[in-house]
Design a protein around this motif. Structure first.
Motif, PDB file in Angstrom:
ATOM      1  N   VAL A  95      70.363 108.988 -68.845  1.00  0.00           N
ATOM      2  CA  VAL A  95      71.373 109.975 -68.469  1.00  0.00           C
ATOM      3  C   VAL A  95      71.144 110.359 -67.016  1.00  0.00           C
ATOM      4  CG1 VAL A  95      72.335 112.255 -68.940  1.00  0.00           C
ATOM      5  CG2 VAL A  95      71.530 110.841 -70.835  1.00  0.00           C
ATOM      6  N   SER A  96      72.200 110.255 -66.183  1.00  0.00           N
ATOM      7  CA  SER A  96      72.048 110.507 -64.746  1.00  0.00           C
ATOM      8  C   SER A  96      73.204 111.347 -64.219  1.00  0.00           C
ATOM      9  CB  SER A  96      72.021 109.190 -63.960  1.00  0.00           C
ATOM     10  OG  SER A  96      70.960 108.357 -64.358  1.00  0.00           O
ATOM     11  N   PHE A  97      72.886 112.171 -63.219  1.00  0.00           N
ATOM     12  CA  PHE A  97      73.918 112.807 -62.418  1.00  0.00           C
ATOM     13  C   PHE A  97      74.190 111.907 -61.223  1.00  0.00           C
ATOM     14  CE2 PHE A  97      72.533 116.646 -64.666  1.00  0.00           C
ATOM     15  CZ  PHE A  97      73.771 117.186 -65.003  1.00  0.00           C
ATOM     16  N   GLN A  98      75.473 111.662 -60.960  1.00  0.00           N
ATOM     17  CA  GLN A  98      75.860 110.769 -59.874  1.00  0.00           C
ATOM     18  C   GLN A  98      76.602 111.534 -58.787  1.00  0.00           C
ATOM     19  OE1 GLN A  98      78.294 108.068 -62.192  1.00  0.00           O
ATOM     20  NE2 GLN A  98      76.701 106.503 -62.144  1.00  0.00           N
ATOM     21  N   TYR A  99      76.390 111.113 -57.536  1.00  0.00           N
ATOM     22  CA  TYR A  99      77.117 111.674 -56.405  1.00  0.00           C
ATOM     23  C   TYR A  99      77.960 110.581 -55.766  1.00  0.00           C
ATOM     24  CZ  TYR A  99      78.203 113.559 -51.814  1.00  0.00           C
ATOM     25  OH  TYR A  99      78.868 113.967 -50.690  1.00  0.00           O
ATOM     26  N   TYR A 100      79.244 110.872 -55.549  1.00  0.00           N
ATOM     27  CA  TYR A 100      80.185 109.944 -54.935  1.00  0.00           C
ATOM     28  C   TYR A 100      80.557 110.477 -53.552  1.00  0.00           C
ATOM     29  CZ  TYR A 100      80.739 107.845 -59.549  1.00  0.00           C
ATOM     30  OH  TYR A 100      80.504 107.209 -60.745  1.00  0.00           O
ATOM     31  N   PRO A 101      80.013 109.911 -52.464  1.00  0.00           N
ATOM     32  CA  PRO A 101      80.319 110.415 -51.122  1.00  0.00           C
ATOM     33  C   PRO A 101      81.776 110.151 -50.757  1.00  0.00           C
ATOM     34  CG  PRO A 101      79.066 108.377 -50.985  1.00  0.00           C
ATOM     35  CD  PRO A 101      79.080 108.767 -52.432  1.00  0.00           C
ATOM     36  N   GLU A 102      82.281 110.964 -49.846  1.00  0.00           N
ATOM     37  CA  GLU A 102      83.666 110.814 -49.395  1.00  0.00           C
ATOM     38  C   GLU A 102      83.755 109.612 -48.465  1.00  0.00           C
ATOM     39  OE1 GLU A 102      87.263 113.452 -47.378  1.00  0.00           O
ATOM     40  OE2 GLU A 102      85.257 114.292 -47.634  1.00  0.00           O
ATOM     41  N   PRO A 159      81.112 103.841 -53.162  1.00  0.00           N
ATOM     42  CA  PRO A 159      79.689 103.844 -53.529  1.00  0.00           C
ATOM     43  C   PRO A 159      79.319 105.124 -54.270  1.00  0.00           C
ATOM     44  CG  PRO A 159      79.939 104.483 -51.249  1.00  0.00           C
ATOM     45  CD  PRO A 159      81.325 104.141 -51.746  1.00  0.00           C
ATOM     46  N   TYR A 160      78.178 105.083 -54.947  1.00  0.00           N
ATOM     47  CA  TYR A 160      77.662 106.275 -55.607  1.00  0.00           C
ATOM     48  C   TYR A 160      76.138 106.166 -55.723  1.00  0.00           C
ATOM     49  CZ  TYR A 160      77.970 103.118 -59.668  1.00  0.00           C
ATOM     50  OH  TYR A 160      77.858 102.039 -60.534  1.00  0.00           O
ATOM     51  N   PHE A 161      75.512 107.322 -55.929  1.00  0.00           N
ATOM     52  CA  PHE A 161      74.058 107.416 -56.068  1.00  0.00           C
ATOM     53  C   PHE A 161      73.758 108.286 -57.275  1.00  0.00           C
ATOM     54  CE2 PHE A 161      75.388 107.158 -51.672  1.00  0.00           C
ATOM     55  CZ  PHE A 161      74.646 106.097 -51.178  1.00  0.00           C
ATOM     56  N   GLY A 162      72.676 107.978 -57.984  1.00  0.00           N
ATOM     57  CA  GLY A 162      72.369 108.740 -59.185  1.00  0.00           C
ATOM     58  C   GLY A 162      70.885 108.979 -59.366  1.00  0.00           C
ATOM     59  N   LEU A 163      70.582 110.045 -60.093  1.00  0.00           N
ATOM     60  CA  LEU A 163      69.202 110.363 -60.451  1.00  0.00           C
ATOM     61  C   LEU A 163      69.224 110.951 -61.859  1.00  0.00           C
ATOM     62  CD1 LEU A 163      66.216 110.574 -59.553  1.00  0.00           C
ATOM     63  CD2 LEU A 163      66.722 112.921 -58.825  1.00  0.00           C
ATOM     64  N   GLY A 164      68.339 110.439 -62.725  1.00  0.00           N
ATOM     65  CA  GLY A 164      68.369 110.909 -64.095  1.00  0.00           C
ATOM     66  C   GLY A 164      67.084 110.670 -64.844  1.00  0.00           C
ATOM     67  N   VAL A 165      67.196 110.715 -66.167  1.00  0.00           N
ATOM     68  CA  VAL A 165      66.047 110.581 -67.062  1.00  0.00           C
ATOM     69  C   VAL A 165      66.291 109.407 -68.010  1.00  0.00           C
ATOM     70  CG1 VAL A 165      64.654 111.689 -68.842  1.00  0.00           C
ATOM     71  CG2 VAL A 165      65.535 113.044 -66.930  1.00  0.00           C
ATOM     72  N   ASN A 166      65.269 108.575 -68.149  1.00  0.00           N
ATOM     73  CA  ASN A 166      65.332 107.415 -69.042  1.00  0.00           C
ATOM     74  C   ASN A 166      64.455 107.630 -70.270  1.00  0.00           C
ATOM     75  OD1 ASN A 166      63.440 104.780 -69.654  1.00  0.00           O
ATOM     76  ND2 ASN A 166      65.608 104.262 -69.601  1.00  0.00           N
ATOM     77  N   TYR A 167      64.957 107.201 -71.423  1.00  0.00           N
ATOM     78  CA  TYR A 167      64.152 107.161 -72.641  1.00  0.00           C
ATOM     79  C   TYR A 167      64.159 105.722 -73.141  1.00  0.00           C
ATOM     80  CZ  TYR A 167      62.425 108.015 -77.358  1.00  0.00           C
ATOM     81  OH  TYR A 167      61.677 107.985 -78.519  1.00  0.00           O
ATOM     82  N   THR A 168      62.996 105.086 -73.159  1.00  0.00           N
ATOM     83  CA  THR A 168      62.903 103.691 -73.594  1.00  0.00           C
ATOM     84  C   THR A 168      62.322 103.638 -74.996  1.00  0.00           C
ATOM     85  OG1 THR A 168      62.648 102.835 -71.348  1.00  0.00           O
ATOM     86  CG2 THR A 168      61.880 101.437 -73.137  1.00  0.00           C
ATOM     87  N   LEU A 169      63.075 103.024 -75.881  1.00  0.00           N
ATOM     88  CA  LEU A 169      62.677 102.873 -77.283  1.00  0.00           C
ATOM     89  C   LEU A 169      62.246 101.432 -77.521  1.00  0.00           C
ATOM     90  CD1 LEU A 169      62.571 103.925 -80.257  1.00  0.00           C
ATOM     91  CD2 LEU A 169      64.973 103.211 -80.450  1.00  0.00           C
ATOM     92  N   PHE A 170      60.973 101.217 -77.849  1.00  0.00           N
ATOM     93  CA  PHE A 170      60.466  99.882 -78.155  1.00  0.00           C
ATOM     94  C   PHE A 170      60.583  99.613 -79.649  1.00  0.00           C
ATOM     95  CE2 PHE A 170      58.244 100.990 -74.221  1.00  0.00           C
ATOM     96  CZ  PHE A 170      58.454  99.843 -73.467  1.00  0.00           C
ATOM     97  N   MET A 171      60.852  98.352 -79.989  1.00  0.00           N
ATOM     98  CA  MET A 171      61.043  97.984 -81.396  1.00  0.00           C
ATOM     99  C   MET A 171      60.726  96.500 -81.594  1.00  0.00           C
ATOM    100  SD  MET A 171      65.214  97.860 -81.369  1.00  0.00           S
ATOM    101  CE  MET A 171      65.292  99.297 -80.308  1.00  0.00           C
ATOM    102  N   ASP A 172      60.553  96.116 -82.841  1.00  0.00           N
ATOM    103  CA  ASP A 172      60.351  94.710 -83.219  1.00  0.00           C
ATOM    104  C   ASP A 172      59.227  94.047 -82.428  1.00  0.00           C
ATOM    105  OD1 ASP A 172      62.441  95.059 -84.960  1.00  0.00           O
ATOM    106  OD2 ASP A 172      63.934  94.089 -83.688  1.00  0.00           O
ATOM    107  N   GLU A 173      58.110  94.765 -82.260  1.00  0.00           N
ATOM    108  CA  GLU A 173      56.958  94.168 -81.582  1.00  0.00           C
ATOM    109  C   GLU A 173      56.350  93.085 -82.475  1.00  0.00           C
ATOM    110  OE1 GLU A 173      57.326  97.443 -82.305  1.00  0.00           O
ATOM    111  OE2 GLU A 173      56.486  98.715 -80.729  1.00  0.00           O
TER     112      GLU A 173
END
Length: 224
Positions: free
Chosen positions: A112-119, A127-141
């Protein structure tokens, strides 16, 4: 009278041009943008030792289907949710374990990220730039047959902890139709996990793995 008429005409033309400039903004408050494309995950990995002092693990790259949805909170700010079909990665040994297949894992990378779209003048390149938080779910090891042979047991399992970290992105939409775009995006994601090697029901070793991948996606975007 003629002077007032000229002034009114100039003001009217100026208003129309200003309105046209406003309308040139590609994405506006309330828009929803769906982006779909081929996503390539390229780990920038590092790990602690596995069994000795000169070994470790590395994670192979993977390609899959990625997609994201952005809700424009304003003409300049958006809220994006990034998702994908599960990526599958092979895990291999390094150092004294070089060439030894360790196993494989799948993961899901919701972000989930907040994005900024410059004028930007015009509405073709956005163009756009974003910063957010990642949640990585591992499975089927899955542990490889080669690892089981090296450890002398058929009961070998891998277990990777899920990860939470920051994610940064840059991207751009190129307009090819009224509501159609070609999209390219690049993310850097902080993914750290602890991988347990479990032999005969007991944890034989725990490996700290910093995956920290670059994720590149190329595809199309639709605006609703």
């Amino acid at each position: 009278m003629i002077q007032w008429s000229k002034k009114f005409t100039v003001l009217a033309v100026g208003s129309v041009l200003s309105l046209g400039a406003m309308e040139a903004i590609a994405h506006k408050e309330g828009d929803f943008i769906l982006r779909v494309g081929a996503a390539h995950v390229s780990p920038n990995d590092n790990s602690s030792n596995v069994l000795g002092t000169d070994d470790g693990v590395t994670v192979d790259s993977a390609t899959g289907l990625g997609f994201s949805g952005t809700w424009m909170l304003s003409d300049r700010w958006g809220l994006e949710v990034l998702a994908a079909l599960p990526f599958e990665h092979d895990i291999k040994g390094t150092g004294s374990l070089s060439g030894l297949p360790i196993g494989s894992t799948k993961h899901l990378p919701p972000t989930v990220s907040f994005q900024y779209y410059p004028e930007i003048e015009g509405d073709v390149f956005n163009p756009y730039f974003g910063l957010g938080v990642n949640y990585t779910l591992f499975m089927d090891e899955t542990a490889s047959p080669e690892l089981k042979t090296a450890l002398g047991s058929s009961d070998v399992k891998l277990s990777l902890d899920n990860s939470v970290g920051l994610a940064g992105q840059i991207g751009a939409d190129w307009k090819v139709g009224d509501d159609w775009f070609i999209n390219a995006g690049l993310w850097y994601v902080d993914i750290d996990t602890e991988a347990d090697v479990i032999v005969d029901g007991a944890t034989a070793t725990t490996v700290n793995v910093d995956i920290d991948p670059w994720v590149a996606m190329l595809g199309f975007a639709w605006r609703f």
